[in-house]
Design a protein around this motif. Structure first.
Motif, PDB file in Angstrom:
ATOM      1  N   PRO A   1       6.798  14.607  18.048  1.00 27.71           N
ATOM      2  CA  PRO A   1       5.399  15.557  18.017  1.00 27.71           C
ATOM      3  C   PRO A   1       6.065  16.634  17.288  1.00 27.71           C
ATOM      4  N   GLY A   2       4.937  17.053  16.109  1.00 26.63           N
ATOM      5  CA  GLY A   2       5.282  18.197  15.142  1.00 26.63           C
ATOM      6  C   GLY A   2       5.977  17.721  13.823  1.00 26.63           C
ATOM      7  N   ASP A   3       6.610  16.557  13.712  1.00 25.67           N
ATOM      8  CA  ASP A   3       7.328  16.163  12.503  1.00 25.67           C
ATOM      9  C   ASP A   3       6.191  15.822  11.448  1.00 25.67           C
ATOM     10  N   HIS A   4       6.523  15.882  10.142  1.00 23.23           N
ATOM     11  CA  HIS A   4       5.450  15.543   9.224  1.00 23.23           C
ATOM     12  C   HIS A   4       6.305  15.301   7.761  1.00 23.23           C
ATOM     13  N   VAL A   5       5.456  14.287   7.110  1.00 21.53           N
ATOM     14  CA  VAL A   5       6.071  13.473   5.907  1.00 21.53           C
ATOM     15  C   VAL A   5       5.133  13.590   4.981  1.00 21.53           C
ATOM     16  N   ASP A   6       5.648  13.880   3.784  1.00 19.41           N
ATOM     17  CA  ASP A   6       4.672  13.455   2.715  1.00 19.41           C
ATOM     18  C   ASP A   6       5.479  12.356   1.659  1.00 19.41           C
ATOM     19  N   ILE A   7       4.307  11.306   1.628  1.00 15.46           N
ATOM     20  CA  ILE A   7       4.870  10.224   1.169  1.00 15.46           C
ATOM     21  C   ILE A   7       4.185   9.924  -0.268  1.00 15.46           C
ATOM     22  N   VAL A   8       5.133  10.056  -1.303  1.00 11.61           N
ATOM     23  CA  VAL A   8       4.633   9.934  -2.642  1.00 11.61           C
ATOM     24  C   VAL A   8       3.612   8.497  -2.939  1.00 11.61           C
ATOM     25  N   ALA A   9       2.883   8.549  -3.788  1.00 12.55           N
ATOM     26  CA  ALA A   9       2.030   7.434  -4.112  1.00 12.55           C
ATOM     27  C   ALA A   9       2.966   6.120  -4.482  1.00 12.55           C
ATOM     28  N   HIS A  10       2.783   4.896  -4.062  1.00  7.54           N
ATOM     29  CA  HIS A  10       3.531   3.733  -4.319  1.00  7.54           C
ATOM     30  C   HIS A  10       4.987   3.620  -3.810  1.00  7.54           C
ATOM     31  N   ARG A  11       5.392   4.655  -2.915  1.00 11.77           N
ATOM     32  CA  ARG A  11       6.714   4.829  -2.117  1.00 11.77           C
ATOM     33  C   ARG A  11       6.404   3.830  -1.052  1.00 11.77           C
TER      34      ARG A  11
ATOM     35  N   ASP B   1      13.139   1.515  -1.520  1.00  6.37           N
ATOM     36  CA  ASP B   1      13.590   2.168  -2.820  1.00  6.37           C
ATOM     37  C   ASP B   1      13.471   3.888  -2.959  1.00  6.37           C
ATOM     38  N   PRO B   2      14.626   4.415  -2.401  1.00 11.68           N
ATOM     39  CA  PRO B   2      15.702   4.126  -1.774  1.00 11.68           C
ATOM     40  C   PRO B   2      15.476   3.851  -0.199  1.00 11.68           C
ATOM     41  N   PRO B   3      16.407   2.858   0.375  1.00 10.48           N
ATOM     42  CA  PRO B   3      16.154   2.562   1.668  1.00 10.48           C
ATOM     43  C   PRO B   3      16.427   3.878   2.518  1.00 10.48           C
ATOM     44  N   GLU B   4      15.732   4.162   3.696  1.00 10.79           N
ATOM     45  CA  GLU B   4      15.817   5.220   4.399  1.00 10.79           C
ATOM     46  C   GLU B   4      14.795   4.993   5.614  1.00 10.79           C
ATOM     47  N   SER B   5      15.638   5.236   6.713  1.00 11.39           N
ATOM     48  CA  SER B   5      14.721   5.381   8.072  1.00 11.39           C
ATOM     49  C   SER B   5      14.355   6.973   8.545  1.00 11.39           C
ATOM     50  N   ILE B   6      13.182   7.214   9.066  1.00 13.28           N
ATOM     51  CA  ILE B   6      13.037   8.400   9.688  1.00 13.28           C
ATOM     52  C   ILE B   6      12.399   8.330  11.081  1.00 13.28           C
TER      53      ILE B   6
END
Length: 114
Positions: free
Chosen positions: A82-92, A73-78
């Motif tokens: 090391p060193g990579d960061h992601v901020d994931i919103v609530a309910h994603r 929602d939407p489909p995505e692959s990451i």
């Protein structure tokens, strides 16, 4: 945790378990609306068909190893190194598609409210 214990430094890459049957999660700090965790994965992935759907945001930093996160929602692959960061919103909705099987994958995850 006592103030004395809190004053001692810790190392997020020390004392890493090898070949644990399940992903290891340790709460490093917590307070009102905030939780910090060290997560160690050794070839672990989310079960087929399982999606995290969390009420809080999650900021995650990959410290060691490699991983692939999959989102709906939407489909995505990451792919993370090391060193990579992601901020994931609530309910994603998201899942761990893979982690390195040749070395421990170490994450620093911070869960917080908007």
């Amino acid at each position: 945790m006592s103030e004395e214990a809190a004053a001692r430094p810790g190392n997020l890459l020390a004392n890493l378990p090898q070949n644990v049957p399940e992903e290891l999660t340790e709460i490093l700090a917590s307070g009102s609306g905030l939780r910090v965790e060290r997560i160690v994965s050794t070839g672990h992935r989310s079960p087929d068909g399982f999606w995290y759907d969390q009420p809080e945001r999650e900021w995650v930093l990959l410290l060691q190893g490699a991983a692939t996160l999959q989102f709906a929602d939407p489909p995505e692959s990451i792919d993370l190194i090391p060193g990579d960061h992601v901020d994931i919103v609530a309910h994603r909705r998201h899942r761990v598609e893979s982690t390195s099987a040749t070395e421990p994958t170490v994450w620093l995850a911070v869960f917080y409210q908007d």
